[in-house]
Design a protein around this motif. Structure first.
Motif, short mmCIF file in Angstrom:
data_model
loop_
_atom_site.label_atom_id
_atom_site.label_comp_id
_atom_site.label_asym_id
_atom_site.label_seq_id
_atom_site.Cartn_x
_atom_site.Cartn_y
_atom_site.Cartn_z
N GLN A 266 -116.16 -45.60 43.62
CA GLN A 266 -117.58 -45.88 43.42
C GLN A 266 -117.91 -46.11 41.95
OE1 GLN A 266 -120.26 -44.10 41.98
NE2 GLN A 266 -121.98 -45.14 42.95
N TYR A 270 -119.86 -49.04 39.86
CA TYR A 270 -121.24 -48.68 39.52
C TYR A 270 -121.66 -49.17 38.14
CZ TYR A 270 -125.28 -45.84 38.29
OH TYR A 270 -126.52 -45.43 37.87
N SER A 334 -125.65 -48.85 48.88
CA SER A 334 -125.59 -49.56 47.61
C SER A 334 -124.66 -50.77 47.69
CB SER A 334 -125.15 -48.61 46.49
OG SER A 334 -123.97 -47.93 46.84
N ALA A 364 -127.04 -45.98 44.66
CA ALA A 364 -125.89 -45.80 43.77
C ALA A 364 -126.22 -44.82 42.64
CB ALA A 364 -125.45 -47.13 43.19
N THR A 445 -118.41 -49.91 45.54
CA THR A 445 -119.39 -48.90 45.92
C THR A 445 -119.28 -48.52 47.39
OG1 THR A 445 -120.98 -50.72 46.16
CG2 THR A 445 -121.08 -49.44 44.13
#
Length: 465
Positions: A266, A270, A334, A364, A445
């Motif tokens: 993730q 991000y 997200s 997110a 994500t």
């Protein structure tokens, strides 16, 4: 003696017994007042500590969350030596260095150097200020990488680690996930306000003066925050006893590795919108400079509510969602926002970019707030196996996993951007040079919620047997 007189004498209470009862009543009342006073003092102190930890988000995260504004300024007003493309890795490097150093700093300040937490935080604040002042004298791009991407990040980590450890220990009996959620909400407030503040400073004074002003702001807020967050007395070791060891048993649990891998995946994606969304808005959708800066603010505003909400749901005693469910909701939502909104933007489509910033920023940006639930889950596992667990060290390792993701994403972003300029993935945002970055963001994500798939797989296997 008459009968009435006899009865009167018999019913009269003994002086000694009456006095003792009165003294006992007064003592009980005094003890109750003392307990209530101590509870109020403890509650007030915890509020001050939460305020201090919230204020600390400004000097720690203000620059990193607003770096897109600086990158856009560097592109439009390039006066340095070196390749302009290198500016894209400064923001992700800053986040990566901060998170990667946290496991080591958390290990040092959890037990061995617990007494030195505030002193270390002061040293971190000094490094932050010095690094930004040095950065204002940069003449080559590697100067910015060294001062902003590495040195300032180390100072931020040195300040963040002891203060976060103390916050978690002051709230270790209840509402820890909520406390983390509140501080993360303040982190998003910082990310919402700082882009406009830094944009005004950059446009009016240039990046050199802007960095010096930011250094002064960081110094004042750092001192206030550090003074408000003392080390809990329970964490201070006695002067003579043997050294306390960190409980590492949680490293034998597969749960830790499931969440660590999810955080890496993730985090790799991000940081991409934070770094490139502003320049994408200028180059691809041809928005104005003000609109591009506004997108960064909109990107961070939803996380103010989202972080508190995700922290509350992770710590709510009446209706609690599992950590696996919370991370999956954040990650999948997200990822869909990146594919459906960012990827489908075209020239002048301000509405879709705003929609992407709102949804992606909410889901997110709240991913870190699920870590309180992860820690609670691992605490329950440790209790079931009658094992000790050091939640501070666990939190530091989760931040380390985030750092691996940030560095990986930053290193991958430069070749992905070059690949996008040579090949097309179709129309809209996918067809621009940012197309590979958009796909990478959406996939990364989404994979951050893979713990849900893992959990369902094992549940099905157990059901079969």
């Amino acid at each position: 003696m008459s009968r009435n007189a006899s009865i009167s004498l018999h019913e009269r209470p003994r002086p000694g017994v009456e006095g003792q009862e009165a003294r006992d009543t007064e003592q009980d009342a005094g003890n109750l007042d003392t307990v209530e006073s101590r509870q109020w003092d403890s509650k007030r102190k915890r509020i001050y500590i939460l305020v201090g930890a919230s204020i600390s988000q400004l000097p720690i995260w203000g620059f990193a969350m607003s770096y897109g504004v600086f990158q856009e300024y560097y592109y439009d007003n390039w006066t340095l030596q070196g390749g302009r493309d290198v500016t894209g890795i400064i923001g992700t490097t800053s986040n990566g260095v901060m998170y990667l150093s946290m496991p080591f700093l958390f290990a040092l300040f959890t037990k061995r150097w617990a007494r030195r937490r505030q002193a270390a935080a002061l040293c971190g604040a000094a490094i932050i200020c010095v690094s930004f002042i040095l950065s204002s004298f940069s003449t080559h791009i590697w100067h910015l990488v060294a001062t902003q991407g590495v040195l300032a990040a180390l100072g931020c980590a040195l300040m963040f680690s002891p203060l976060t450890l103390s916050l978690g220990e002051w709230y270790n009996t209840s509402n820890r996930a909520v406390a983390y959620g509140v501080t993360l909400s303040c982190k998003n407030i910082v990310g919402s306000a700082c882009p406009f503040l830094l944009r005004v400073l950059l446009d009016r004074y240039g990046f050199r003066v802007a960095l010096r002003v930011w250094s002064a702001i960081a110094a004042g807020t750092s001192l206030l925050a550090i003074l408000l967050v003392p080390t809990p007395p329970s964490s201070l070791p006695a002067s003579t006893p043997r050294r306390r060891r960190i409980a590492w048993q949680f490293l034998r649990h597969k749960t830790f590795y499931i969440y660590a891998v999810a955080i890496i995946l993730q985090s790799a994606a991000y940081g991409i919108p934070q770094t490139y969304l502003s320049t994408y808005a200028r180059e691809v959708t041809l928005l104005s400079q003000t609109s591009a800066t506004l997108l960064l603010t909109i990107f961070n505003i939803p996380g103010i509510v989202g972080s508190y909400l995700f922290g509350y749901l992770s710590d709510n005693k009446h209706w609690t969602l599992s950590a696996t469910t919370m991370t999956a909701i954040s990650a999948i939502s997200s990822g869909l926002a990146a594919f459906l909104f960012w990827g489908l933007t075209s020239r002048g489509s301000m509405g879709l970019l705003v929609l992407f910033s709102l949804t992606y920023g909410f889901f997110a940006g709240s991913y870190s707030a699920t870590w309180g639930g992860v820690i609670n889950e691992m605490e329950r596992e440790a209790a079931q196996m009658n094992e000790a667990i050091d939640t501070g060290m666990l939190y530091g390792l989760l931040n380390g996993a985030r750092g691996i993701g940030y560095v990986s994403g930053g290193l991958a972003s430069v070749p992905l951007l070059k690949a996008g300029s040579m090949a097309s993935l179709g129309q809209f945002g996918y067809g621009s040079s940012y197309g590979p970055l958009i796909v990478f963001t959406g996939l990364g994500t989404m994979f951050g919620g893979w713990g849900l798939v893992w959990g369902l797989k094992w549940e099905k296997l157990l059901h079969l047997f």
